[in-house]
Design a protein around this motif. Structure first.
Motif, mmCIF file in Angstrom:
data_model
loop_
_atom_site.group_PDB
_atom_site.id
_atom_site.type_symbol
_atom_site.label_atom_id
_atom_site.label_comp_id
_atom_site.label_asym_id
_atom_site.label_seq_id
_atom_site.Cartn_x
_atom_site.Cartn_y
_atom_site.Cartn_z
ATOM 1 N N THR A 285 0.845 -1.195 0.000
ATOM 2 C CA THR A 285 0.000 0.000 0.000
ATOM 3 C C THR A 285 0.869 1.229 0.000
ATOM 4 N N ASN A 286 0.539 2.132 -0.865
ATOM 5 C CA ASN A 286 1.306 3.369 -0.978
ATOM 6 C C ASN A 286 0.327 4.486 -1.309
ATOM 7 N N THR A 287 0.067 5.344 -0.348
ATOM 8 C CA THR A 287 -0.951 6.380 -0.532
ATOM 9 C C THR A 287 -0.401 7.652 -1.136
ATOM 10 N N SER A 288 0.863 7.733 -1.313
ATOM 11 C CA SER A 288 1.422 8.967 -1.866
ATOM 12 C C SER A 288 1.359 8.922 -3.378
ATOM 13 N N ILE B 51 -6.832 -4.149 -16.659
ATOM 14 C CA ILE B 51 -6.154 -3.720 -15.424
ATOM 15 C C ILE B 51 -5.882 -4.916 -14.505
ATOM 16 N N PRO B 52 -6.882 -5.794 -14.242
ATOM 17 C CA PRO B 52 -6.584 -6.964 -13.408
ATOM 18 C C PRO B 52 -5.518 -7.870 -14.024
ATOM 19 N N LEU B 53 -5.548 -8.023 -15.348
ATOM 20 C CA LEU B 53 -4.529 -8.837 -16.003
ATOM 21 C C LEU B 53 -3.140 -8.239 -15.796
ATOM 22 N N LEU B 54 -3.067 -6.949 -15.848
ATOM 23 C CA LEU B 54 -1.799 -6.258 -15.652
ATOM 24 C C LEU B 54 -1.254 -6.508 -14.249
ATOM 25 N N HIS B 55 -2.138 -6.493 -13.250
ATOM 26 C CA HIS B 55 -1.711 -6.790 -11.880
ATOM 27 C C HIS B 55 -1.151 -8.206 -11.784
ATOM 28 N N GLU B 56 -1.802 -9.145 -12.457
ATOM 29 C CA GLU B 56 -1.362 -10.526 -12.360
ATOM 30 C C GLU B 56 0.018 -10.738 -12.970
ATOM 31 N N VAL B 57 0.216 -10.227 -14.184
ATOM 32 C CA VAL B 57 1.518 -10.437 -14.826
ATOM 33 C C VAL B 57 2.607 -9.671 -14.094
ATOM 34 N N ALA B 58 2.247 -8.555 -13.452
ATOM 35 C CA ALA B 58 3.230 -7.823 -12.652
ATOM 36 C C ALA B 58 3.610 -8.619 -11.414
ATOM 37 N N ALA B 59 2.613 -9.275 -10.785
ATOM 38 C CA ALA B 59 2.899 -10.105 -9.612
ATOM 39 C C ALA B 59 3.800 -11.267 -9.982
ATOM 40 N N ASP B 60 3.674 -11.761 -11.222
ATOM 41 C CA ASP B 60 4.542 -12.842 -11.705
ATOM 42 C C ASP B 60 5.894 -12.326 -12.196
ATOM 43 N N GLU B 61 6.071 -10.981 -12.165
ATOM 44 C CA GLU B 61 7.307 -10.344 -12.645
ATOM 45 C C GLU B 61 7.597 -10.691 -14.110
ATOM 46 N N ASP B 62 6.515 -10.815 -14.877
ATOM 47 C CA ASP B 62 6.630 -11.089 -16.309
ATOM 48 C C ASP B 62 6.778 -9.748 -17.035
ATOM 49 N N THR B 63 8.008 -9.323 -17.230
ATOM 50 C CA THR B 63 8.254 -7.976 -17.759
ATOM 51 C C THR B 63 7.724 -7.797 -19.178
ATOM 52 N N ASN C 240 0.123 8.587 -19.071
ATOM 53 C CA ASN C 240 1.452 8.765 -18.499
ATOM 54 C C ASN C 240 1.771 7.691 -17.466
ATOM 55 N N ALA C 241 0.761 7.304 -16.674
ATOM 56 C CA ALA C 241 0.979 6.250 -15.686
ATOM 57 C C ALA C 241 1.308 4.937 -16.382
ATOM 58 N N GLU D 157 0.102 1.269 -8.381
ATOM 59 C CA GLU D 157 -0.797 2.048 -7.529
ATOM 60 C C GLU D 157 -1.156 3.369 -8.209
ATOM 61 N N LYS D 158 -0.189 3.991 -8.837
ATOM 62 C CA LYS D 158 -0.460 5.237 -9.561
ATOM 63 C C LYS D 158 -1.402 4.972 -10.738
ATOM 64 N N LEU D 159 -1.179 3.858 -11.409
ATOM 65 C CA LEU D 159 -2.043 3.510 -12.531
ATOM 66 C C LEU D 159 -3.474 3.275 -12.045
ATOM 67 N N ASP D 160 -3.621 2.562 -10.923
ATOM 68 C CA ASP D 160 -4.959 2.311 -10.375
ATOM 69 C C ASP D 160 -5.665 3.613 -10.022
ATOM 70 N N ASP D 161 -4.905 4.548 -9.443
ATOM 71 C CA ASP D 161 -5.504 5.829 -9.070
ATOM 72 C C ASP D 161 -5.953 6.598 -10.304
ATOM 73 N N ALA D 162 -5.086 6.618 -11.321
ATOM 74 C CA ALA D 162 -5.444 7.313 -12.562
ATOM 75 C C ALA D 162 -6.653 6.652 -13.223
#
Length: 805
Positions: free
Chosen positions: A683-686, A728-740, A764-765, A786-791
């Protein structure tokens, strides 16, 4: 009195029935000639007892009967009984007996009886034959019903027994194909898969025919889109057609309503059958599906479907045999082309069940045109295409293809959308048209070109256009057969084409490409990566669909299956999606397992030893467990799904199934879980203050991009929101797998779409995440996501409240 006696004597003797006068002691006092003829005598000897002629009654029984008649109110009675003739033969007669009251010689009351005897042997014979025929018919009906029940039970068992090993072959070969194989091994694996699919198709035909024959096949009535159903059906066969070098066309005439009510599965079955046959018997040329409107009234439409080919054709005298069961044109075609001869018979029955007919027009050596009609209901929703304003695109388009049917279909669609159309049959002629119009200052906006044309193919044509200064402003679309669009990926890196269309051309895909083409006047790079990015969500490839399921990881699933190989197949597929799997070999083990552990989903085979799936599901529900239970069955018979639901099962999965078939099942029953993400997110609120202060969406800038068409922009924004909700959910999953690579691909797509819509904070995010993935900086993923989710949240809120509300 003498005259009266003579008259009565004449009536007595000449009566059309046998007449007898009896005494109270059963003695025949008088008899007429016809009675004597009936029993086969010329005359009766004195003191003859009438009861002596009766086959079944004794003297005493007959005398009792006479007394009953005398004592009755009416004084009469009637009986049908058998009698014995003088030659010993037995026949039937009808006796009407009445009591006669008279005086004897001394003036006392004397009992007399008159008997009218009518031979009814012929009638009794007919009745016996009718009775036997009825009994025979009832026995035959009972035997037929018993045979039908036996057949249904046999089909259910056969379906399970055959589909189970086929399921194993298909599933294991699919898993095998995903391992590291050399080209030869890959080819063998593909042949195994192809053979299993063919075998499954044959079994389905046999089962469908048996269900039709037994009256067990019924049609659904659900909403469906005719474009999707028809185009999907042809896509199933088009790859094989393109391997043979055939052109495939789907043309749905513009006045055909496409939002219908009916059975899309059975409609697709007929189309696939006819189209597959056309491809099978065509060595060169084309195969076309054309759909037209026959009639429209009272909320229903009758549509005409035609599958036309340029194949071997059929002799006129052999056409009449086509739609008979197990029949092909002749035995030589059976040997050369294969098949059971069931497909056309099934198609005939299905079209008739849909309120239509089926037929064929053919010329030997020229080709065939198989057609059928069907009746459908209409949905209340209006077609999207019919809501478009006149001159929607107002583009000048040149269509270049050497096949007239393709040109006709594409030009019809474009004309409906307000385009000005011209056509050309080859590359050199098309170049002349482009140059002459450019020289007149009335150039074309777009040119849609076929890749595979004789003399000059699509790439050579594009090279000529791009080397001509006067033609460089023209946008180009390339049409290529499905399965071949990726063959020349390097050519796509030249950026000559602005859009790519797979054949047969889908109307919806052509519309999307037109929208993207005219969103902006700026040139867009169309690298291979961007071409994949522009694929519509509903046309995801198998690999993309598997990625979709990966968002549903971390579930605990119980698989109840008695077949050890199928257990391993289930376990391998589900674990590849990130799930934990427990196995049970029968219903009892499944019930016991649910008492010891909480499962998110249960797959339950319905036929297992000790306790079957129905009993196990009922026991699980009785214990208060509400975990979704998906029935796994190889039975394709009517009523199976209802039986499963009656015992508390939640869903239905038919064997054999493939890996991709599990995706909608998992998505439905696991997609709503709040804890489906197993990894904890930081979690990062900034959030960057600069990002938060930016305009979420520059409406005026976006409107300029869309040439001032507000309605189009709103529709594109709504579609983009739907796409974001998926990606967006797919992006979270591949990021969690560190699939660059995957992160970079998804982020790149979001960036392009956002910036095209002037949604700079979101773009931009996504760009920042893309850059981090390109540099391999996986440690930045959490904060950038987190920035992408906020945007995304702010963009979604703004668009829904300010624009779409």
């Amino acid at each position: 009195m003498p005259d009266q006696e003579r008259i009565f004597s004449s009536i007595f003797m000449d009566a059309p029935v046998g007449v007898v006068i009896l005494s109270s002691s059963d003695e025949v006092l008088f008899s007429n000639k016809l009675f004597c003829d009936i029993i086969g005598k010329t005359e009766l000897p004195p003191s003859t007892k009438f009861s002596s002629f009766l086959e079944e009654w004794t003297d005493e029984r007959f005398l009792d009967y006479l007394d009953e008649i005398a004592a009755s109110v009416s004084g009469s009675g009637a009986k049908e009984m058998r009698y014995r003739r003088s030659d010993g033969s037995v026949s039937w007669w009808r006796l009407n007996i009445s009591n006669l009251r008279s005086k004897d010689s001394v003036g006392s009351d004397a009992k007399r009886y008159v008997v009218f005897a009518e031979d009814i042997s012929l009638r009794k014979l007919y009745e016996q034959e009718l009775r036997e025929a009825k009994e025979s018919s009832e026995r035959a009906q009972e035997a037929a019903e018993r045979a039908t029940r036996t057949k249904s039970e046999f089909l259910a068992n056969m379906s399970h027994e055959i589909r189970t090993p086929i399921h194993t072959i298909i599933g294991m070969s699919e898993l095998l194909s995903e391992t590291a194989l050399d080209p030869e091994q890959q080819e063998y694996t593909e042949q195994i898969q192809f053979g299993a699919d063919v075998l499954l198709s044959l079994i389905n035909d046999i089962l469908d025919f048996s269900k039709i024959e037994a009256g067990k096949l019924s049609l659904e009535t659900i909403t469906f889109d005719l474009y999707d159903t028809a185009e999907d059906a042809v896509d199933m066969v088009s790859l094989e057609a393109h391997k043979k070098g055939l052109e495939t066309i789907v043309y749905i005439e513009n006045d055909v309503p496409h939002l219908l009510l009916g059975d899309p599965v059975r409609l697709r079955q007929i189309i696939v059958n006819l189209f597959n046959n056309a491809v099978k018997f065509t060595e060169k040329g084309e195969v076309e599906l054309r759909i037209s409107l026959d009639n429209r009234s009272d909320g229903k439409v009758t549509l005409r479907f035609q599958v036309r080919d340029t194949g071997i054709g059929i002799a006129e005298e052999k056409v009449q045999n086509l739609f008979r069961v197990f029949t092909q044109v002749d035995s030589s075609t059976t040997r050369k082309y294969g098949g059971t001869g069931l497909g056309l018979s099934i198609s005939k029955n299905l079209s008739e069940m849909m309120g239509g007919r089926i037929g064929v027009e053919s010329r030997e050596g020229i080709g065939s045109n198989f057609w059928f009609t069907a009746v459908f209901g209409l949905q209340e929703e209006e077609s999207f295409y019919h809501t478009l304003p006149p001159g929607y695109f107002s583009a000048k388009v040149l269509v270049v293809d050497d096949t007239p049917s393709v040109r006709e279909a594409v030009c019809a669609y474009l004309s409906e959308w307000g385009c000005s159309i011209e056509c050309s049959s080859n590359g050199p002629a098309a170049l002349d048209v482009l140059r002459s119009h450019a020289a007149e200052g009335n150039g074309f906006t777009l040119c849609i070109v076929d890749q595979m044309m004789p003399g000059m193919d699509g790439w050579q044509f594009a090279s000529e256009v791009n080397s001509d200064e006067s033609l460089r402003g023209i946008r180009l679309f390339l049409m290529s057969p499905s399965g071949k669009s990726g063959d020349e990926a390097k050519m796509k890196l030249l950026h000559w084409y602005h859009g790519y269309l797979s054949k047969p051309i889908r109307k919806s895909r052509l519309f999307r490409e037109m929208v993207k083409c005219f969103l902006s006047d700026d040139e867009k790079e169309t690298s291979e990566e961007e071409v994949e990015e522009l694929e519509p969500l509903e046309e995801l490839a198998d690999g993309d669909a598997v990625d979709l399921v990966e968002e549903l990881t971390g579930s605990i699933i119980l698989v109840a299956e008695d077949h050890e190989v199928n257990q391993q197949l289930f376990k391998t597929i589900l674990e590849s999606f990130g799930h934990e799997v427990d196995l049970a070999s029968n219903g009892k083990e499944a019930v016991q397992a649910t008492h010891g552990r909480r499962y998110d989903l249960i797959f339950m085979d319905v036929q297992m030893p000790e306790m079957n799936g129905y009993e196990a599901s009922s026991a699980i529900r009785s214990s208060g467990i509400d975990t979704p239970i998906v029935a796994v069955t190889a039975s394709a018979l009517r009523g199976e799904e209802e039986r499963c639901r009656n015992v508390g099962m939640s869903g239905f999965l038919v064997k054999p199934f493939k890996k991709r078939d599990l995706i909608p099942v998992l998505d439905r029953w696991l997609g709503g879980r709040d804890d489906r993400f197993s990894s904890e997110e930081e979690t990062n609120t900034s959030v960057s203050s600069a990002l938060s202060e930016e305009i979420v969406l520059d409406w005026n800038d976006a409107l300029d991009t869309f040439m001032g068409k507000e309605e189009v922009l709103r529709k594109v924004l709504a579609a983009f929101l739907d796409k974001l909700a998926e990606q967006i959910p797919l992006l979270h999953e591949v990021a969690a797998d560190e699939d660059t690579e995957a992160v970079r691909g998804y982020a790149h797509g979001l960036k392009g779409g956002s910036l095209n819509l002037s949604a700079k904070p979101l773009g931009n995010a996504a760009a920042a995440l893309e850059a981090a993935a390109a540099d391999g900086k996986v440690e930045l993923f959490p904060s950038l996501l987190e920035k992408l989710d906020d945007a995304y949240a702010r963009f979604q809120s703004y668009v829904r409240k300010e624009i779409l509300s």
